[in-house]
Design a protein around this motif. Structure first.
Motif, PDB file in Angstrom:
ATOM      1  N   PHE A 181       0.831  -1.199   0.000  1.00  0.00           N
ATOM      2  CA  PHE A 181       0.000   0.000   0.000  1.00  0.00           C
ATOM      3  C   PHE A 181       0.873   1.260   0.000  1.00  0.00           C
ATOM      4  N   ALA A 182       1.901   1.265   0.823  1.00  0.00           N
ATOM      5  CA  ALA A 182       2.808   2.421   0.913  1.00  0.00           C
ATOM      6  C   ALA A 182       3.529   2.642  -0.417  1.00  0.00           C
ATOM      7  N   ASP A 183       3.931   1.557  -1.060  1.00  0.00           N
ATOM      8  CA  ASP A 183       4.602   1.670  -2.361  1.00  0.00           C
ATOM      9  C   ASP A 183       3.669   2.282  -3.405  1.00  0.00           C
ATOM     10  N   ARG A 184       2.418   1.815  -3.428  1.00  0.00           N
ATOM     11  CA  ARG A 184       1.438   2.360  -4.382  1.00  0.00           C
ATOM     12  C   ARG A 184       1.184   3.838  -4.103  1.00  0.00           C
ATOM     13  N   GLN A 185       1.091   4.168  -2.840  1.00  0.00           N
ATOM     14  CA  GLN A 185       0.830   5.551  -2.450  1.00  0.00           C
ATOM     15  C   GLN A 185       2.005   6.453  -2.882  1.00  0.00           C
ATOM     16  N   GLN A 186       3.215   5.968  -2.675  1.00  0.00           N
ATOM     17  CA  GLN A 186       4.395   6.748  -3.060  1.00  0.00           C
ATOM     18  C   GLN A 186       4.458   6.890  -4.584  1.00  0.00           C
ATOM     19  N   ALA A 187       4.135   5.829  -5.299  1.00  0.00           N
ATOM     20  CA  ALA A 187       4.134   5.890  -6.765  1.00  0.00           C
ATOM     21  C   ALA A 187       3.117   6.914  -7.258  1.00  0.00           C
ATOM     22  N   ASN A 188       1.954   6.936  -6.637  1.00  0.00           N
ATOM     23  CA  ASN A 188       0.929   7.918  -7.024  1.00  0.00           C
ATOM     24  C   ASN A 188       1.401   9.344  -6.739  1.00  0.00           C
ATOM     25  N   THR A 189       2.055   9.540  -5.600  1.00  0.00           N
ATOM     26  CA  THR A 189       2.567  10.863  -5.248  1.00  0.00           C
ATOM     27  C   THR A 189       3.615  11.307  -6.266  1.00  0.00           C
ATOM     28  N   ILE A 190       4.487  10.422  -6.631  1.00  0.00           N
ATOM     29  CA  ILE A 190       5.533  10.749  -7.605  1.00  0.00           C
ATOM     30  C   ILE A 190       4.902  11.104  -8.947  1.00  0.00           C
ATOM     31  N   ARG A 191       3.926  10.318  -9.377  1.00  0.00           N
ATOM     32  CA  ARG A 191       3.228  10.607 -10.637  1.00  0.00           C
ATOM     33  C   ARG A 191       2.576  11.987 -10.596  1.00  0.00           C
ATOM     34  N   ASP A 192       1.951  12.310  -9.466  1.00  0.00           N
ATOM     35  CA  ASP A 192       1.318  13.630  -9.318  1.00  0.00           C
ATOM     36  C   ASP A 192       2.363  14.742  -9.400  1.00  0.00           C
ATOM     37  N   ARG A 193       3.492  14.555  -8.744  1.00  0.00           N
ATOM     38  CA  ARG A 193       4.532  15.591  -8.732  1.00  0.00           C
ATOM     39  C   ARG A 193       5.152  15.747 -10.123  1.00  0.00           C
ATOM     40  N   MET A 194       5.221  14.678 -10.853  1.00  0.00           N
ATOM     41  CA  MET A 194       5.802  14.747 -12.194  1.00  0.00           C
ATOM     42  C   MET A 194       4.989  15.652 -13.102  1.00  0.00           C
ATOM     43  N   THR A 195       3.683  15.715 -12.901  1.00  0.00           N
ATOM     44  CA  THR A 195       2.843  16.552 -13.765  1.00  0.00           C
ATOM     45  C   THR A 195       3.163  18.028 -13.586  1.00  0.00           C
ATOM     46  N   SER A 196       3.781  18.397 -12.469  1.00  0.00           N
ATOM     47  CA  SER A 196       4.109  19.809 -12.259  1.00  0.00           C
ATOM     48  C   SER A 196       5.489  20.174 -12.818  1.00  0.00           C
ATOM     49  N   LEU A 197       6.200  19.202 -13.382  1.00  0.00           N
ATOM     50  CA  LEU A 197       7.507  19.487 -13.979  1.00  0.00           C
ATOM     51  C   LEU A 197       7.328  20.208 -15.318  1.00  0.00           C
ATOM     52  N   PRO A 198       8.275  21.066 -15.684  1.00  0.00           N
ATOM     53  CA  PRO A 198       8.240  21.662 -17.025  1.00  0.00           C
ATOM     54  C   PRO A 198       8.338  20.546 -18.076  1.00  0.00           C
ATOM     55  N   ALA A 199       7.751  20.783 -19.226  1.00  0.00           N
ATOM     56  CA  ALA A 199       7.688  19.754 -20.281  1.00  0.00           C
ATOM     57  C   ALA A 199       9.071  19.257 -20.686  1.00  0.00           C
ATOM     58  N   ASP A 200      10.072  20.146 -20.767  1.00  0.00           N
ATOM     59  CA  ASP A 200      11.401  19.723 -21.188  1.00  0.00           C
ATOM     60  C   ASP A 200      12.052  18.777 -20.171  1.00  0.00           C
ATOM     61  N   GLN A 201      11.751  18.965 -18.874  1.00  0.00           N
ATOM     62  CA  GLN A 201      12.283  18.075 -17.841  1.00  0.00           C
ATOM     63  C   GLN A 201      11.492  16.773 -17.799  1.00  0.00           C
ATOM     64  N   LEU A 202      10.197  16.871 -17.983  1.00  0.00           N
ATOM     65  CA  LEU A 202       9.331  15.691 -17.931  1.00  0.00           C
ATOM     66  C   LEU A 202       9.699  14.689 -19.019  1.00  0.00           C
ATOM     67  N   VAL A 203       9.951  15.176 -20.228  1.00  0.00           N
ATOM     68  CA  VAL A 203      10.248  14.262 -21.332  1.00  0.00           C
ATOM     69  C   VAL A 203      11.558  13.500 -21.083  1.00  0.00           C
ATOM     70  N   VAL A 204      12.588  14.173 -20.541  1.00  0.00           N
ATOM     71  CA  VAL A 204      13.849  13.452 -20.299  1.00  0.00           C
ATOM     72  C   VAL A 204      13.703  12.463 -19.144  1.00  0.00           C
ATOM     73  N   ILE A 205      12.901  12.821 -18.130  1.00  0.00           N
ATOM     74  CA  ILE A 205      12.665  11.894 -17.006  1.00  0.00           C
ATOM     75  C   ILE A 205      11.944  10.649 -17.507  1.00  0.00           C
ATOM     76  N   ARG A 206      10.927  10.841 -18.316  1.00  0.00           N
ATOM     77  CA  ARG A 206      10.176   9.680 -18.836  1.00  0.00           C
ATOM     78  C   ARG A 206      11.071   8.762 -19.655  1.00  0.00           C
ATOM     79  N   LYS A 207      11.859   9.334 -20.528  1.00  0.00           N
ATOM     80  CA  LYS A 207      12.721   8.512 -21.383  1.00  0.00           C
ATOM     81  C   LYS A 207      13.801   7.799 -20.567  1.00  0.00           C
ATOM     82  N   ALA A 208      14.390   8.509 -19.615  1.00  0.00           N
ATOM     83  CA  ALA A 208      15.487   7.916 -18.839  1.00  0.00           C
ATOM     84  C   ALA A 208      14.992   6.867 -17.847  1.00  0.00           C
TER      85      ALA A 208
END
Length: 182
Positions: A116-143
């Motif tokens: 449960f804690a792992d799923r919760q942390q994964a959801n939090t990370i996904r939420d925080r990723m949406t606030s990244l600038p597009a240029d940073q988000l694309v490199v994070i996704r690919k890497a």
């Protein structure tokens, strides 16, 4: 003249002139010693013979790499045998495992609270990723999600490698900062 100096001269003659007589002298002197050394390392007589021969062939081919200022002739030669023996043991002594060897092994499911804690942390990370600038988000996704190296990401996006690394560092720092605030 010391024996080591003589051996170094023979090695240098092999390197410079492909001197077969010098090689024959080294072979006669070192072959039994190298075989015994390999056997002390856990090889059978036949395996040790094979390693000794491989090492002496390597000596013939790579004599030009010998440098008497870095090591004595015997040290250099015994190092070749040592490395050949290690390579042989790695190659030959690996267990022959098959997929069915693992069928009897039970896999442990993580405890419910950890899952449960792992799923919760994964959801939090996904939420925080949406606030990244597009240029940073694309490199994070690919890497991280496409498992690509930094140089592969740079090549795909047509960016300098340093830019990709900087964007990844900035994105991770931004996400870490957001996570610490909570």
């Amino acid at each position: 003249m010391a024996l080591q100096d003589e051996h170094a001269i023979w090695l240098e003659a092999i390197a410079k002139e492909r001197d077969r007589a010098a090689f024959a002298k080294l072979f006669r002197y070192y072959a039994p010693r190298l075989k015994a050394f390999a056997m002390k390392g856990g090889l059978s007589a036949e395996e040790a013979e094979e390693i000794m021969q491989e090492a002496l062939v390597t000596l013939w081919r790579k004599a030009d790499r010998f440098d008497r200022t870095k090591a004595a002739a015997s040290t250099w030669i015994f190092t070749i045998v040592r490395n050949k023996r290690i390579d042989y043991l790695r190659r030959e002594k690996r267990p022959d495992l098959k997929a069915e060897d693992f069928l009897h092994m039970e896999t442990e499911e993580p405890a419910a609270d950890i899952s449960f804690a792992d799923r919760q942390q994964a959801n939090t990370i996904r939420d925080r990723m949406t606030s990244l600038p597009a240029d940073q988000l694309v490199v994070i996704r690919k890497a991280f999600f496409e498992d690509k190296s930094h140089s592969e990401v740079a090549s795909e996006l047509g960016l300098p490698l340093g830019t990709v690394k900087s964007r990844i560092r900035l994105a991770l720092a931004r996400m870490r900062g957001m996570m610490e605030k909570e």
